[in-house]
Structure formats: structure tokens, C-alpha cells
Scaffold this motif. Structure first.
Motif, PDB file in Angstrom:
ATOM      1  N   PHE A   1       0.835  -1.186   0.000  1.00  0.00           N
ATOM      2  CA  PHE A   1       0.000   0.000   0.000  1.00  0.00           C
ATOM      3  C   PHE A   1       0.877   1.244   0.000  1.00  0.00           C
ATOM      4  O   PHE A   1       1.948   1.273   0.600  1.00  0.00           O
ATOM      5  CB  PHE A   1      -0.917   0.019   1.229  1.00  0.00           C
ATOM      6  CG  PHE A   1      -1.809  -1.183   1.343  1.00  0.00           C
ATOM      7  CD1 PHE A   1      -3.027  -1.227   0.677  1.00  0.00           C
ATOM      8  CD2 PHE A   1      -1.440  -2.275   2.107  1.00  0.00           C
ATOM      9  CE1 PHE A   1      -3.853  -2.335   0.773  1.00  0.00           C
ATOM     10  CE2 PHE A   1      -2.254  -3.385   2.215  1.00  0.00           C
ATOM     11  CZ  PHE A   1      -3.463  -3.414   1.544  1.00  0.00           C
ATOM     12  N   ASP A   2       0.399   2.265  -0.676  1.00  0.00           N
ATOM     13  CA  ASP A   2       1.101   3.544  -0.731  1.00  0.00           C
ATOM     14  C   ASP A   2       0.202   4.657  -0.216  1.00  0.00           C
ATOM     15  O   ASP A   2      -1.015   4.627  -0.406  1.00  0.00           O
ATOM     16  CB  ASP A   2       1.508   3.879  -2.173  1.00  0.00           C
ATOM     17  CG  ASP A   2       2.918   3.425  -2.484  1.00  0.00           C
ATOM     18  OD1 ASP A   2       3.678   3.164  -1.543  1.00  0.00           O
ATOM     19  OD2 ASP A   2       3.245   3.329  -3.677  1.00  0.00           O
ATOM     20  N   LEU A   3       0.833   5.633   0.400  1.00  0.00           N
ATOM     21  CA  LEU A   3       0.146   6.842   0.805  1.00  0.00           C
ATOM     22  C   LEU A   3       0.267   7.853  -0.329  1.00  0.00           C
ATOM     23  O   LEU A   3       1.350   8.054  -0.874  1.00  0.00           O
ATOM     24  CB  LEU A   3       0.787   7.400   2.079  1.00  0.00           C
ATOM     25  CG  LEU A   3       0.135   8.616   2.725  1.00  0.00           C
ATOM     26  CD1 LEU A   3      -1.177   8.231   3.377  1.00  0.00           C
ATOM     27  CD2 LEU A   3       1.084   9.215   3.759  1.00  0.00           C
ATOM     28  N   ASP A   4      -0.843   8.482  -0.707  1.00  0.00           N
ATOM     29  CA  ASP A   4      -0.811   9.541  -1.715  1.00  0.00           C
ATOM     30  C   ASP A   4      -0.356  10.822  -1.017  1.00  0.00           C
ATOM     31  O   ASP A   4      -1.120  11.428  -0.254  1.00  0.00           O
ATOM     32  CB  ASP A   4      -2.205   9.716  -2.325  1.00  0.00           C
ATOM     33  CG  ASP A   4      -2.222  10.746  -3.455  1.00  0.00           C
ATOM     34  OD1 ASP A   4      -1.260  11.521  -3.576  1.00  0.00           O
ATOM     35  OD2 ASP A   4      -3.212  10.774  -4.209  1.00  0.00           O
TER      36      ASP A   4
ATOM     37  N   GLN B   1       3.286   6.105   6.188  1.00  0.00           N
ATOM     38  CA  GLN B   1       3.755   5.142   5.191  1.00  0.00           C
ATOM     39  C   GLN B   1       4.382   3.938   5.893  1.00  0.00           C
ATOM     40  O   GLN B   1       4.216   2.793   5.460  1.00  0.00           O
ATOM     41  CB  GLN B   1       4.761   5.784   4.244  1.00  0.00           C
ATOM     42  CG  GLN B   1       5.240   4.846   3.136  1.00  0.00           C
ATOM     43  CD  GLN B   1       4.122   4.361   2.229  1.00  0.00           C
ATOM     44  OE1 GLN B   1       3.390   5.158   1.641  1.00  0.00           O
ATOM     45  NE2 GLN B   1       3.963   3.044   2.123  1.00  0.00           N
ATOM     46  N   GLN B   2       5.084   4.187   6.986  1.00  0.00           N
ATOM     47  CA  GLN B   2       5.640   3.081   7.768  1.00  0.00           C
ATOM     48  C   GLN B   2       4.525   2.179   8.281  1.00  0.00           C
ATOM     49  O   GLN B   2       4.622   0.951   8.249  1.00  0.00           O
ATOM     50  CB  GLN B   2       6.463   3.623   8.936  1.00  0.00           C
ATOM     51  CG  GLN B   2       7.072   2.529   9.811  1.00  0.00           C
ATOM     52  CD  GLN B   2       7.577   3.056  11.136  1.00  0.00           C
ATOM     53  OE1 GLN B   2       6.929   3.894  11.766  1.00  0.00           O
ATOM     54  NE2 GLN B   2       8.728   2.568  11.571  1.00  0.00           N
ATOM     55  N   TRP B   3       3.443   2.798   8.752  1.00  0.00           N
ATOM     56  CA  TRP B   3       2.286   2.020   9.206  1.00  0.00           C
ATOM     57  C   TRP B   3       1.727   1.167   8.072  1.00  0.00           C
ATOM     58  O   TRP B   3       1.412  -0.015   8.259  1.00  0.00           O
ATOM     59  CB  TRP B   3       1.216   2.969   9.759  1.00  0.00           C
ATOM     60  CG  TRP B   3      -0.144   2.349   9.870  1.00  0.00           C
ATOM     61  CD1 TRP B   3      -0.521   1.338  10.716  1.00  0.00           C
ATOM     62  CD2 TRP B   3      -1.310   2.701   9.120  1.00  0.00           C
ATOM     63  NE1 TRP B   3      -1.853   1.039  10.519  1.00  0.00           N
ATOM     64  CE2 TRP B   3      -2.359   1.853   9.556  1.00  0.00           C
ATOM     65  CE3 TRP B   3      -1.572   3.650   8.127  1.00  0.00           C
ATOM     66  CZ2 TRP B   3      -3.651   1.932   9.024  1.00  0.00           C
ATOM     67  CZ3 TRP B   3      -2.861   3.728   7.605  1.00  0.00           C
ATOM     68  CH2 TRP B   3      -3.876   2.880   8.049  1.00  0.00           C
ATOM     69  N   LEU B   4       1.620   1.728   6.877  1.00  0.00           N
ATOM     70  CA  LEU B   4       1.132   0.974   5.727  1.00  0.00           C
ATOM     71  C   LEU B   4       2.047  -0.206   5.413  1.00  0.00           C
ATOM     72  O   LEU B   4       1.592  -1.271   4.991  1.00  0.00           O
ATOM     73  CB  LEU B   4       1.038   1.883   4.497  1.00  0.00           C
ATOM     74  CG  LEU B   4      -0.012   3.001   4.526  1.00  0.00           C
ATOM     75  CD1 LEU B   4       0.117   3.877   3.291  1.00  0.00           C
ATOM     76  CD2 LEU B   4      -1.421   2.420   4.602  1.00  0.00           C
ATOM     77  N   ASP B   5       3.351  -0.022   5.619  1.00  0.00           N
ATOM     78  CA  ASP B   5       4.323  -1.059   5.287  1.00  0.00           C
ATOM     79  C   ASP B   5       4.298  -2.218   6.277  1.00  0.00           C
ATOM     80  O   ASP B   5       4.460  -3.374   5.874  1.00  0.00           O
ATOM     81  CB  ASP B   5       5.738  -0.474   5.248  1.00  0.00           C
ATOM     82  CG  ASP B   5       5.954   0.453   4.064  1.00  0.00           C
ATOM     83  OD1 ASP B   5       5.179   0.363   3.099  1.00  0.00           O
ATOM     84  OD2 ASP B   5       6.886   1.278   4.129  1.00  0.00           O
TER      85      ASP B   5
END
Length: 295
Positions: free
Chosen positions: A205-208, A230-234
Motif C-alpha cells: 500500500f502507498d500513501l498519496d 507510510q511506515q504504518w502501511l508497510d
């Protein structure tokens, strides 16, 4: 002979190490074992890349009903996406490929899966079982199934770690409840999340970055929030997967707490036109004073 194929199998065959000293792990399956089709009901390993398995399996399950029952107990762990090779590791034991000799998972594969998945099991009070003691499996110089995705080979991205905390999309019940939630958490942000792929075991997942609106930054600097999210998404694949619900992209209001080197999302709301309470709460937030601010 078994019908072989599929990307998983190609990866495994590519990772089979050169034959070393035979030992107990390389013994031929001469006892009363037989090849059987992997049934549809064995959700853990059906359609994994080969069609037949050995019975008894490498965990000494002697009947297919027993294999199906025991293997199904591992499905919740796979759903937590704790390691991309967890299914390969488990199926090498529950549904060993039908060859003329037993091929166990390498010790390093066991250790990699255990390192990522044992903490998740511990969240729910389950220890790593003795039957999967990694010391029982062959060293990497013997014939064994090696990891396809390793920490070393995936240095460009962190190995996803599932959260102990289940997180789901919240229903925007009332504007007041939403405001209370924003007050209770360290940060609150409106963000757009993009799914990078739909084919691999672990979703990326990526953050826009152009769609980050900070409602509350708390102890964080505004400039560091995108990187933290973004770290949370990773690393929290399960939480993000639950929030996305199979969609390719979405806008969400997320709130949570700051824990030393990471952020933990506690609440998430889908930003949709029908969520009038959410829209109202965000409008009111600009002028809202939390209880600790009053007085």
C-alpha cells in the motif's frame, strides 16, 4: 506422477539446495505412504502449485480428514499476513510434495516464519508449537525447501508485521462520537491510500502524499506524519487490508497513538458522501475544544 506447475513451485524448485549428507531428513518414503490429490476442502494448501501430496504427511497425520482439520487451524494466522512464506512453510509439512524422498523445509525458512509469526500467535495466547521446533529441520546445506522471500532478499521493504490489535472501518455513528474519538487519540489525519498490487500474498500500500490533510498532529511534527503513516502501511498489513476491504484506493480519516518509533491506528472511517456525520465532525473539528482544553 504429480501434475506440477505454478509460480510457487518454480520458486521452490529454484530454492532447493544441493544434496548434502542424507541423514534422517533425506530418507526415502518407503513406508506405507501414498500419493493423494490435495482436496478442495484443504484450503491451506489447495492450488498451491502441485496437485498431489503424501499421506502420512511430515507431521505424521495419517488420514486426510485429520490433515484437513489440523491444517484449517492455521488459516487465521495466514489471514494475519505475518510472513509471505508462511503458507509455503506450512504446506511443505501438511501437504508434502509427492516425490520419491521426503523434502522438509530448511531450518532458515522455519526461523524466518517463526520470527514474524510467533509474536502474532502470542497476541492470542498461542505459543509456537514444539512440533514446529526449527531445530528439527535440516540445515541449509542439505536438500530442503528454502525461503522464497527473505529479509535479506527484501531489503528494499520491511517484512510486514501484523498487529495484535484488530482494526476495522468504524461506522460514523454520530458527529459527537467522532469528535470524542479525535480528542482521545494522539493524531488524526485525512489520507488517500493506494493498493500497489492485487496478486501477491502480501499486499503493498502507498500513501498519496498529495492527499494528506492533518487534522491533529499531537506529539508529531506535521512534516513527519506522511513518513510515519507510510511506515504504518508497510508494517501493519492486516490492519490496512481490513480498512481497504478489497478496494484499489480510498480516502479515510484515521486516528491513533504514537508509540516510540511507530504510529498505531486505532480508528478509521471511510470518507464517503453518505457519511454525513463524518463530514459534519470534520467541519466542527476546526473550532472544537476537547475536554482537557476546556477550563
Amino acid at each position: 506422477p504429480s501434475r506440477l506447475g505454478g509460480p510457487w513451485l518454480l520458486g521452490v524448485l529454484a530454492c532447493l539446495l544441493l544434496w548434502g549428507s542424507p541423514g534422517a531428513w533425506a530418507s526415502y518414503l518407503r513406508r506405507s505412504s501414498s500419493c493423494m490429490p490435495i482436496p478442495h476442502r484443504m484450503a491451506l494448501c489447495y492450488d498451491i502449485g502441485y496437485s498431489e501430496m503424501r499421506i502420512p504427511n511430515l507431521l505424521e497425520h495419517e488420514t486426510m480428514p485429520e490433515v484437513i482439520q489440523q491444517s484449517s487451524s492455521w488459516l487465521p494466522l495466514l489471514a494475519r499476513e505475518c510472513h509471505p512464506d508462511a503458507r509455503i512453510f506450512l504446506c511443505s509439512l501438511f501437504a508434502p510434495i509427492c516425490l520419491d524422498r521426503s523434502i522438509y523445509p530448511c531450518r532458515s525458512l522455519c526461523e524466518a516464519v517463526k520470527r514474524s509469526c510467533a509474536p502474532v500467535m502470542a497476541c492470542y495466547g498461542y505459543p509456537w508449537p514444539e512440533i514446529l521446533n526449527c531445530n528439527k529441520f535440516p540445515a541449509d546445506h542439505e536438500l530442503c525447501i528454502a525461503a522464497v522471500s527473505t529479509d535479506e532478499n527484501s531489503s528494499s521493504r520491511r517484512m510486514p508485521r501484523a498487529s495484535c490489535k484488530d482494526c476495522e472501518l468504524e461506522e460514523a455513528s454520530t458527529a459527537r462520537e467522532i469528535l470524542e474519538n479525535l480528542c482521545a487519540n494522539d493524531f488524526a489525519v485525512k489520507i488517500r491510500i493506494l493498493r500497489k498490487n492485487m496478486t501477491t500474498t502480501i499486499s503493498d500500500f502507498d500513501l498519496d502524499p498529495s492527499r494528506v490533510e492533518v487534522l491533529k498532529h499531537g506529539p508529531l511534527l506535521r512534516t513527519e506524519i506522511p513518513g510515519r503513516l507510510q511506515q504504518w502501511l508497510d508494517i501493519d498489513a492486516t490492519c490496512v487490508h481490513n480498512i481497504m476491504r478489497g478496494t484499489h484506493a480510498g480516502v479515510f480519516i484515521v486516528s491513533g497513538e504514537v508509540q516510540s518509533d511507530k504510529v498505531v491506528v486505532n480508528k478509521a472511517y471511510a470518507w464517503q458522501k453518505k457519511n454525513r456525520n463524518l463530514h459534519q465532525a470534520v467541519r466542527r473539528w476546526k473550532h472544537h475544544r476537547c475536554p482537557e482544553q476546556v477550563g
